[in-house]
Write a protein that holds these residues in place. Sequence first.
Motif, PDB file in Angstrom:
ATOM      1  N   ALA C  75       1.832  -0.939 -10.703  1.00 22.35           N
ATOM      2  CA  ALA C  75       1.019   0.026  -9.968  1.00 22.35           C
ATOM      3  C   ALA C  75       1.141  -0.197  -8.468  1.00 22.35           C
ATOM      4  O   ALA C  75       1.317   0.756  -7.695  1.00 22.35           O
ATOM      5  N   VAL C  79       2.845   2.377  -5.728  1.00 21.65           N
ATOM      6  CA  VAL C  79       2.070   2.930  -4.619  1.00 21.65           C
ATOM      7  C   VAL C  79       2.837   2.742  -3.309  1.00 21.65           C
ATOM      8  O   VAL C  79       2.875   3.629  -2.456  1.00 21.65           O
ATOM      9  N   LEU C  84      -0.134   7.497  -3.497  1.00 22.11           N
ATOM     10  CA  LEU C  84      -1.231   7.460  -4.457  1.00 22.11           C
ATOM     11  C   LEU C  84      -0.775   7.738  -5.887  1.00 22.11           C
ATOM     12  O   LEU C  84      -1.300   7.171  -6.839  1.00 22.11           O
ATOM     13  N   ALA C  87      -0.165   4.908  -8.366  1.00 20.94           N
ATOM     14  CA  ALA C  87      -1.244   4.218  -9.071  1.00 20.94           C
ATOM     15  C   ALA C  87      -1.267   4.634 -10.535  1.00 20.94           C
ATOM     16  O   ALA C  87      -1.690   3.876 -11.401  1.00 20.94           O
ATOM     17  N   PHE C  88      -0.795   5.877 -10.799  1.00 24.48           N
ATOM     18  CA  PHE C  88      -0.825   6.376 -12.176  1.00 24.48           C
ATOM     19  C   PHE C  88       0.503   6.200 -12.899  1.00 24.48           C
ATOM     20  O   PHE C  88       0.536   6.143 -14.119  1.00 24.48           O
TER      21      PHE C  88
END
Lengths: 157, 341, 120
Positions: C75, C79, C84, C87-88
């Motif tokens: 993660a 990033v 952002l 993060a997923f």
Amino acid sequence: MQEKKENNAQNKFARERYAALVKRMTPKSAFGQGCFRAFWVGGLICVLGQALADGAHAWLGLSSAASLTFASVALIFLTAFLTGIGVFDRIARYAGAGTLVPTTGFANAMVAPAMEFKPEGWIMGTGVRLFSIAGPVLVYGISASAAVGILYYFIRW
Amino acid sequence: MTRHRVGAHTIEFGNRPRIVSSAAVVGPKEGRGPLSALFDLALDDPLYGQSSYEQAECAIFQEACSRCLKKAKAEPEQVQAMLGGDLLNQIMAASLAARQLEIPFLGLYGACSTMAEALLLGAILADGGYADPVLCAAGSHYCTAERQYRFPLEYGNQRTPAAQWTVTGAGACLVSAEGPALARISLATVGQIKDMGIKDANNMGAAMAPAAADTLIHHFLDTGRKASDYDKIITGDLGRVGGSLLEELMEQAGFALPEEKHMDCGLCVFDPKEDVHAGGSGCGCSASVLSAMILPRLKSGEWKRVLFMATGALLSTTTSQQGESIPGVAHALVLEGGEGN
Amino acid sequence: MTVYLKAFFVGGLFCVVGEALILKTKLTPARILVSYVVAGVLLSAAGLYGPLVRFAGAGATVPLTGFGHALAQGAIAAVQETGLLGAFTGGVSASSGAIAAAVFFGLITALLFRAKPKDT
């Protein structure tokens, strides 16, 4: 009202007394033995993982990060096989956390329900139940990593 | 106006209904145990040739019922009521067996106390002339109980020393107001739910012991009897931990239950060398031991009078996960054997 | 050779802590698994787990805390690359090997074998 309060207090007292009695009369698992077994089996699984990683690095030419992933995948395969032939649960009964904590525990938690719930069908049985024990690991592991990622985006420590 | 009562919790059967036949069918592990020779049938295969363990549990249940009827030379269509249950959700094993047998069916759930509950109600029906004969049965299966209450069979899990092993097996009894009897039912004490806050599903004996003590104390108070009035006081599946807790609780209450008077079905069904921790459990535990061992001993006159008290932990995985403690229950029946039949 | 000794001791120690938790706190196995993964994510994010992996190799990656470490590092790295969104995507991509293997081998095993009762 007063009577009820007294009753509750008495009840609580009786329960506490009974809990103490149960604690006294229930045999305990052998702590030292459990830890010893977990230690040597768990340690050995990690050594096997290291050997698999070193092998993958030397013979398959994988990078050191990829070879550690290879070791995990290989251990998962081995666990699935041992679970399939009905041996893994016997090892785990001996080793306890020694097989639970390594990636073998995660793999067994997926494979065992997948097999168990076959009679309920491939979709509602195996498909759904595959995650019945290990699902929470993914839910909280992935969520925690996403939270860390988001936090990192804003703070960059 | 109740005419057939002694004290607050106990029923007295005026005509002392009879258990005219009984049968027990068990799994391989039970078949290797000390009662091996007494069972009507001990299976080699826990799947019993079926496609799932639930089907196997149902087939075992049905086989015990059929054998019980055959021993009494009764046809299913002569039986006026069938009472029974098991541990599966919606008591499916009993319902599916009843579907095959085509006997008017009243399904019961009392967890591991089901056999005592069925006999108690069956005795009321037969004694009151509402149904005669009545088939009473209960069963359980290790493999279905594991997957429903605990873990998949292949899951690697350590059992705690207080954990118990669900009996694979079923027992059935035919109750009637007349006919040659294995034993007669003279009194029954209906248990109330007792919950002393035990939440550990791996220590069912501890969850059930207070209920057993409560029923036993009420039985003694209602009847004015004590442990020495019985050849044996037989509990269903308290196991090693629950059994010693019961003896301790009785001691504290001032109704001594000496160890040699107390017998637990869960402790006599398996070979102690087997890996069963605190002993056997499940509906099939007390049902099969009653049918295979207790009733024949009463008939032979080895025992004159016993108190058969099956205990149940009324555990649900849902309420357990919600943090609820485990309610326990115990029902007791006085079985009279030997002379006087 | 020392790498194997390190793997043995560090991996064994992770298991001893797990066993002690099971015996002393009555935590269910599922809770132990979840605690280990989340602990791995947090230790990794705090920068403590990376050095342990360099020290003990498989002794740190094979326990489930290592799975958490892979999730967290994935993660963070993603990033750094894609912002952002990372993060997923990062966590699961970095640990996809273990997840896909467990799902796939689970299914295949269910196809080939049947659950057998032990000691019944």
